[in-house]
Design a protein around this motif. Structure first.
Motif, PDB file in Angstrom:
ATOM      1  N   ARG A  34       0.937  -1.043   0.134  1.00 34.73           N
ATOM      2  CA  ARG A  34       0.117   0.034   0.086  1.00 34.73           C
ATOM      3  C   ARG A  34       0.753   1.227  -0.069  1.00 34.73           C
ATOM      4  NH1 ARG A  34      -3.243  -1.429   4.984  1.00 34.73           N
ATOM      5  NH2 ARG A  34      -3.608   1.010   4.900  1.00 34.73           N
ATOM      6  N   HIS A  35       2.180   1.040   0.546  1.00 37.39           N
ATOM      7  CA  HIS A  35       2.895   2.309   0.676  1.00 37.39           C
ATOM      8  C   HIS A  35       3.319   2.667  -0.744  1.00 37.39           C
ATOM      9  CE1 HIS A  35       5.798   5.328   2.572  1.00 37.39           C
ATOM     10  NE2 HIS A  35       6.630   4.844   1.696  1.00 37.39           N
ATOM     11  N   ASN A  36       3.729   1.763  -1.521  1.00 36.54           N
ATOM     12  CA  ASN A  36       4.249   1.989  -2.872  1.00 36.54           C
ATOM     13  C   ASN A  36       3.147   2.380  -3.720  1.00 36.54           C
ATOM     14  OD1 ASN A  36       6.852   1.817  -2.332  1.00 36.54           O
ATOM     15  ND2 ASN A  36       7.137  -0.661  -2.997  1.00 36.54           N
ATOM     16  N   LEU A  37       1.944   1.746  -3.598  1.00 36.33           N
ATOM     17  CA  LEU A  37       0.666   2.358  -4.215  1.00 36.33           C
ATOM     18  C   LEU A  37       0.443   3.672  -4.023  1.00 36.33           C
ATOM     19  CD1 LEU A  37      -1.840  -0.809  -3.926  1.00 36.33           C
ATOM     20  CD2 LEU A  37      -0.835   0.293  -6.133  1.00 36.33           C
ATOM     21  N   ALA A  38       0.810   4.108  -2.887  1.00 33.65           N
ATOM     22  CA  ALA A  38       0.476   5.639  -2.431  1.00 33.65           C
ATOM     23  C   ALA A  38       1.365   6.574  -2.991  1.00 33.65           C
ATOM     24  CB  ALA A  38       0.848   5.706  -1.007  1.00 33.65           C
ATOM     25  N   TYR A  39       2.718   6.132  -3.522  1.00 34.49           N
ATOM     26  CA  TYR A  39       3.543   6.760  -4.490  1.00 34.49           C
ATOM     27  C   TYR A  39       2.967   6.793  -5.736  1.00 34.49           C
ATOM     28  CZ  TYR A  39       7.674   6.050  -0.968  1.00 34.49           C
ATOM     29  OH  TYR A  39       8.434   6.133   0.025  1.00 34.49           O
ATOM     30  N   TRP A  40       2.656   5.694  -6.285  1.00 30.77           N
ATOM     31  CA  TRP A  40       2.318   5.586  -7.874  1.00 30.77           C
ATOM     32  C   TRP A  40       0.947   6.386  -8.210  1.00 30.77           C
ATOM     33  CZ3 TRP A  40       3.475  -0.073  -6.710  1.00 30.77           C
ATOM     34  CH2 TRP A  40       5.081  -0.392  -6.883  1.00 30.77           C
ATOM     35  N   ARG A  41       0.249   6.366  -6.918  1.00 25.86           N
ATOM     36  CA  ARG A  41      -1.261   7.126  -7.181  1.00 25.86           C
ATOM     37  C   ARG A  41      -0.999   8.752  -6.726  1.00 25.86           C
ATOM     38  NH1 ARG A  41      -4.501   2.407  -3.996  1.00 25.86           N
ATOM     39  NH2 ARG A  41      -4.862   1.135  -5.845  1.00 25.86           N
ATOM     40  N   GLY A  42       0.181   9.099  -6.416  1.00 24.67           N
ATOM     41  CA  GLY A  42       0.314  10.473  -6.298  1.00 24.67           C
ATOM     42  C   GLY A  42       0.067  10.967  -4.802  1.00 24.67           C
ATOM     43  N   ALA A  43       0.112  10.058  -3.823  1.00 21.19           N
ATOM     44  CA  ALA A  43      -0.405  10.654  -2.402  1.00 21.19           C
ATOM     45  C   ALA A  43       0.469  11.560  -1.688  1.00 21.19           C
ATOM     46  CB  ALA A  43      -0.677   9.265  -1.658  1.00 21.19           C
ATOM     47  N   ASN A  44       0.380  11.828  -0.655  1.00 18.86           N
ATOM     48  CA  ASN A  44       1.204  12.726   0.261  1.00 18.86           C
ATOM     49  C   ASN A  44       1.985  12.055   0.930  1.00 18.86           C
ATOM     50  OD1 ASN A  44       0.097  15.096  -1.015  1.00 18.86           O
ATOM     51  ND2 ASN A  44      -1.311  15.084   0.626  1.00 18.86           N
ATOM     52  N   TRP A  45       3.210  12.219   0.975  1.00 15.96           N
ATOM     53  CA  TRP A  45       4.305  11.627   2.146  1.00 15.96           C
ATOM     54  C   TRP A  45       5.659  12.446   2.382  1.00 15.96           C
ATOM     55  CZ3 TRP A  45       5.030  10.442  -3.057  1.00 15.96           C
ATOM     56  CH2 TRP A  45       6.501  10.539  -3.617  1.00 15.96           C
ATOM     57  N   TRP A  46       5.848  12.296   3.859  1.00 17.02           N
ATOM     58  CA  TRP A  46       6.945  13.020   4.175  1.00 17.02           C
ATOM     59  C   TRP A  46       8.168  12.002   4.181  1.00 17.02           C
ATOM     60  CZ3 TRP A  46       6.823  18.165   5.873  1.00 17.02           C
ATOM     61  CH2 TRP A  46       8.011  18.717   6.010  1.00 17.02           C
ATOM     62  N   GLY A  47       9.220  12.240   3.400  1.00 18.74           N
ATOM     63  CA  GLY A  47      10.218  11.274   3.487  1.00 18.74           C
ATOM     64  C   GLY A  47      11.374  12.013   4.729  1.00 18.74           C
ATOM     65  N   ILE A  48      11.627  11.015   5.793  1.00 17.59           N
ATOM     66  CA  ILE A  48      12.307  11.403   7.032  1.00 17.59           C
ATOM     67  C   ILE A  48      13.885  10.722   6.674  1.00 17.59           C
ATOM     68  CG2 ILE A  48      12.883  11.196   9.396  1.00 17.59           C
ATOM     69  CD1 ILE A  48      10.324  12.662   8.973  1.00 17.59           C
ATOM     70  N   GLY A  49      14.952  11.701   6.757  1.00 17.87           N
ATOM     71  CA  GLY A  49      16.224  10.950   6.583  1.00 17.87           C
ATOM     72  C   GLY A  49      17.022  11.638   5.573  1.00 17.87           C
ATOM     73  N   PRO A  50      18.345  11.275   5.489  1.00 15.00           N
ATOM     74  CA  PRO A  50      19.246  11.779   4.749  1.00 15.00           C
ATOM     75  C   PRO A  50      18.938  11.345   2.975  1.00 15.00           C
ATOM     76  CG  PRO A  50      20.610  10.571   6.061  1.00 15.00           C
ATOM     77  CD  PRO A  50      18.929  10.273   6.589  1.00 15.00           C
ATOM     78  N   GLY A  51      18.922  12.382   2.347  1.00 12.90           N
ATOM     79  CA  GLY A  51      18.463  12.284   0.770  1.00 12.90           C
ATOM     80  C   GLY A  51      17.029  11.769   0.676  1.00 12.90           C
ATOM     81  N   ALA A  52      16.259  11.627   1.605  1.00 10.58           N
ATOM     82  CA  ALA A  52      15.002  11.410   1.549  1.00 10.58           C
ATOM     83  C   ALA A  52      14.239  12.277   0.767  1.00 10.58           C
ATOM     84  CB  ALA A  52      14.214  10.895   2.659  1.00 10.58           C
ATOM     85  N   HIS A  53      13.058  11.819  -0.109  1.00  8.25           N
ATOM     86  CA  HIS A  53      12.268  12.625  -0.990  1.00  8.25           C
ATOM     87  C   HIS A  53      11.052  12.760  -0.319  1.00  8.25           C
ATOM     88  CE1 HIS A  53      14.667  13.179  -4.927  1.00  8.25           C
ATOM     89  NE2 HIS A  53      15.227  12.404  -4.038  1.00  8.25           N
ATOM     90  N   SER A  54      10.244  14.043  -0.510  1.00 12.20           N
ATOM     91  CA  SER A  54       8.941  14.317   0.080  1.00 12.20           C
ATOM     92  C   SER A  54       8.064  14.591  -0.872  1.00 12.20           C
ATOM     93  CB  SER A  54       8.903  15.113   1.484  1.00 12.20           C
ATOM     94  OG  SER A  54       9.723  14.392   2.183  1.00 12.20           O
ATOM     95  N   HIS A  55       6.653  14.654  -0.931  1.00 10.61           N
ATOM     96  CA  HIS A  55       5.739  15.018  -1.834  1.00 10.61           C
ATOM     97  C   HIS A  55       4.641  15.372  -1.101  1.00 10.61           C
ATOM     98  CE1 HIS A  55       2.070  14.629  -4.598  1.00 10.61           C
ATOM     99  NE2 HIS A  55       2.752  15.439  -5.089  1.00 10.61           N
ATOM    100  N   VAL A  56       4.242  16.581  -0.699  1.00  8.29           N
ATOM    101  CA  VAL A  56       3.218  17.185  -0.184  1.00  8.29           C
ATOM    102  C   VAL A  56       2.436  18.044  -0.899  1.00  8.29           C
ATOM    103  CG1 VAL A  56       1.978  18.073   1.865  1.00  8.29           C
ATOM    104  CG2 VAL A  56       4.264  16.782   2.128  1.00  8.29           C
ATOM    105  N   GLY A  57       1.088  17.771  -1.393  1.00  9.22           N
ATOM    106  CA  GLY A  57       0.249  18.690  -2.049  1.00  9.22           C
ATOM    107  C   GLY A  57       0.852  19.261  -3.430  1.00  9.22           C
ATOM    108  N   GLY A  58       1.738  18.331  -4.105  1.00 11.04           N
ATOM    109  CA  GLY A  58       2.224  18.991  -5.528  1.00 11.04           C
ATOM    110  C   GLY A  58       3.807  19.807  -5.326  1.00 11.04           C
TER     111      GLY A  58
END
Ligand SMILES: C[S@@+](CC[C@H](N)C(=O)[O-])C[C@H]1O[C@@H](n2cnc3c(N)ncnc32)[C@H](O)[C@@H]1O
Ligand code: SF4
Length: 394
Positions: A275-299
């Motif tokens: 379900r986590h990877n599905l959230a990425y592929w469906r463009g959901a919001n996530w916060w990436g914690i940690g070095p080099g981590a990527h986040s996507h929140v509201g575009g």
């Protein structure tokens, strides 16, 4: 997580999002743990061995990750999360109690929704039964085990340190201690791997009660030991036909076992989809914690400083560890949807396409490359997906 970060725009030091950014919708948290015991020759993920870290301790990382969780909850408010994913690197390099405590820190700021999925990636070498039981008791629901292959010469070429049997055994332990979901990562197309070798690795799926398989074609990443060995002619990469054959062998074998290909490189039993990877592929919001981590929140996409030291230093000085960001335009978001959702078996709602793009669908349909199911467009020839998407997009 590839080693190069995009350029993007500068990110504000207080981590704030542009005024008017909507944080509504499902929310997930990713935690990047940047440690590995040794580096596999093919891997360019943002991960470091103890020698490469020059004395930087795991405690420094854990303190910084907690500080970033505080920042994230200040920026997006208290949000329930549907999924949490610990990736790396090798999260299971941390003692089980520390990994569970880090999950606790996530939960303090971002309570888990009922039935939330909590995954960690694991290297077979870094877990035993007690370790897995501690994670299970600590609230993890899913293990993604890096098996790669069960063939000794393939594992040796990949620089994997575990024996062929260890990955299978570790996945069985995970099921035995009660994990609801167990996934195996496999790699095909290693130099010297025959189709029969690949079949043997796929057969591992029958030996353990897993409900998910990721099968990735080996990518030669620039700057890795693998790339050097290929350039010197020590190793010969397989051709595209060999890779296509192996992809089809995987699909045939896994389909026969009841798995369905829900994303180009991912197969699951019903209910075993990540379900986590599905959230990425469906463009959901996530916060990436940690070095080099990527986040996507509201575009808005933003990404953290890559080196664990620079990441920790930013947070210790009270500033956001984000190095850059980009605010996607509506059309960029639309194109991303096309690129990501056409990788999924469920496909893409046709109304995401422009009228010009929609007009191209019947020709692609006549060639058997795509299909229309209700109001959704699905790719029928997954091996040709990249070319199909190029033909479709304006
Ligand atoms: C973070 S690792 C998984 C956990 C653990 N570090 C391990 O390797 O067992 C994520 C996965 O990425 C895949 N991977 C990494 N580099 C790759 C490459 N160059 N080509 C294909 N797959 C790769 C591997 O299958 C690996 O299991
Ligand atoms: S153990 Fe996993 S993350 Fe670490 S170097 Fe190997 S593939 Fe990369």
């Amino acid at each position: 997580m590839a080693s190069q970060l995009p350029d993007g725009d500068p990110a504000p030091s207080n981590g704030s999002l542009p005024a008017g950014t909507s944080t509504n919708g499902p929310f997930s948290v990713y935690v990047h743990v940047p440690f590995c015991r040794t580096r596999c020759g093919y891997c360019d993920f943002n991960t470091y061995t103890a020698a490469e870290l020059g004395g930087l301790s795991t405690d420094t990382f854990l303190d910084a990750a907690r500080a970033e969780l505080d920042l994230a909850s200040t920026v997006v408010g208290e949000r329930q999360v549907q999924t949490v994913f610990f990736g790396g690197g090798t999260p299971t390099m941390l003692p089980a109690a520390e990994l569970v405590a880090l999950l606790g820190a996530v939960r303090e700021r971002f309570p888990l929704a009922a039935g939330a999925e909590v995954t960690t990636e694991a290297n077979p070498d870094s877990v035993d039964q007690d370790y897995l039981a501690a994670l299970r008791d600590g609230g993890f629901t899913r293990i993604s085990m890096g098996l790669q292959s069960v063939v000794p010469h393939v594992l040796a070429t990949l620089d994997r340190t575990h024996t062929p049997g260890r990955g299978v055994e570790a996945a069985r332990w995970a099921a035995d201690v009660g994990f609801e979901h167990v996934s195996l990562d496999l790699i095909y197309g290693t130099p010297g791997e025959s189709v029969d070798d690949w079949r043997a690795s796929l057969d591992a799926v029958t030996a353990v009660p897993v409900d998910h398989v990721s099968a990735y074609s080996l990518i030669v990443e620039q700057g890795t030991r693998l790339a050097v060995r290929v350039r010197r002619g020590e190793l010969a990469m397989p051709d595209d036909d060999d890779l296509a054959d192996k992809y089809l062998v995987a699909d045939e074998r896994l389909s026969a076992l009841g798995f369905h290909n829900y994303e180009t490189s991912n197969w699951a039993l019903p209910g075993g989809e990540c379900r986590h990877n599905l959230a990425y592929w469906r463009g959901a919001n996530w916060w990436g914690i940690g070095p080099g981590a990527h986040s996507h929140v509201g575009g808005v996409r933003f990404w953290n400083r890559k080196h664990p030291r620079a990441y920790a230093q930013a947070l210790a000085s009270g500033v956001s560890p984000a190095q850059g960001r980009e605010v996607l335009t509506d059309d960029e978001r639309r194109v991303e949807r096309v690129l990501l959702e056409l990788r999924l078996a469920e496909g893409l709602p046709l109304d995401v396409l422009t009228p010009t793009e929609r007009a191209r669908v019947p020709a692609l349909e006549r060639e058997g490359l795509v299909g229309v199911e209700g109001d959704r467009l699905v790719v029928r020839r997954r091996l040709l997906a990249d070319g199909i998407i190029c033909d479709l997009l304006d």
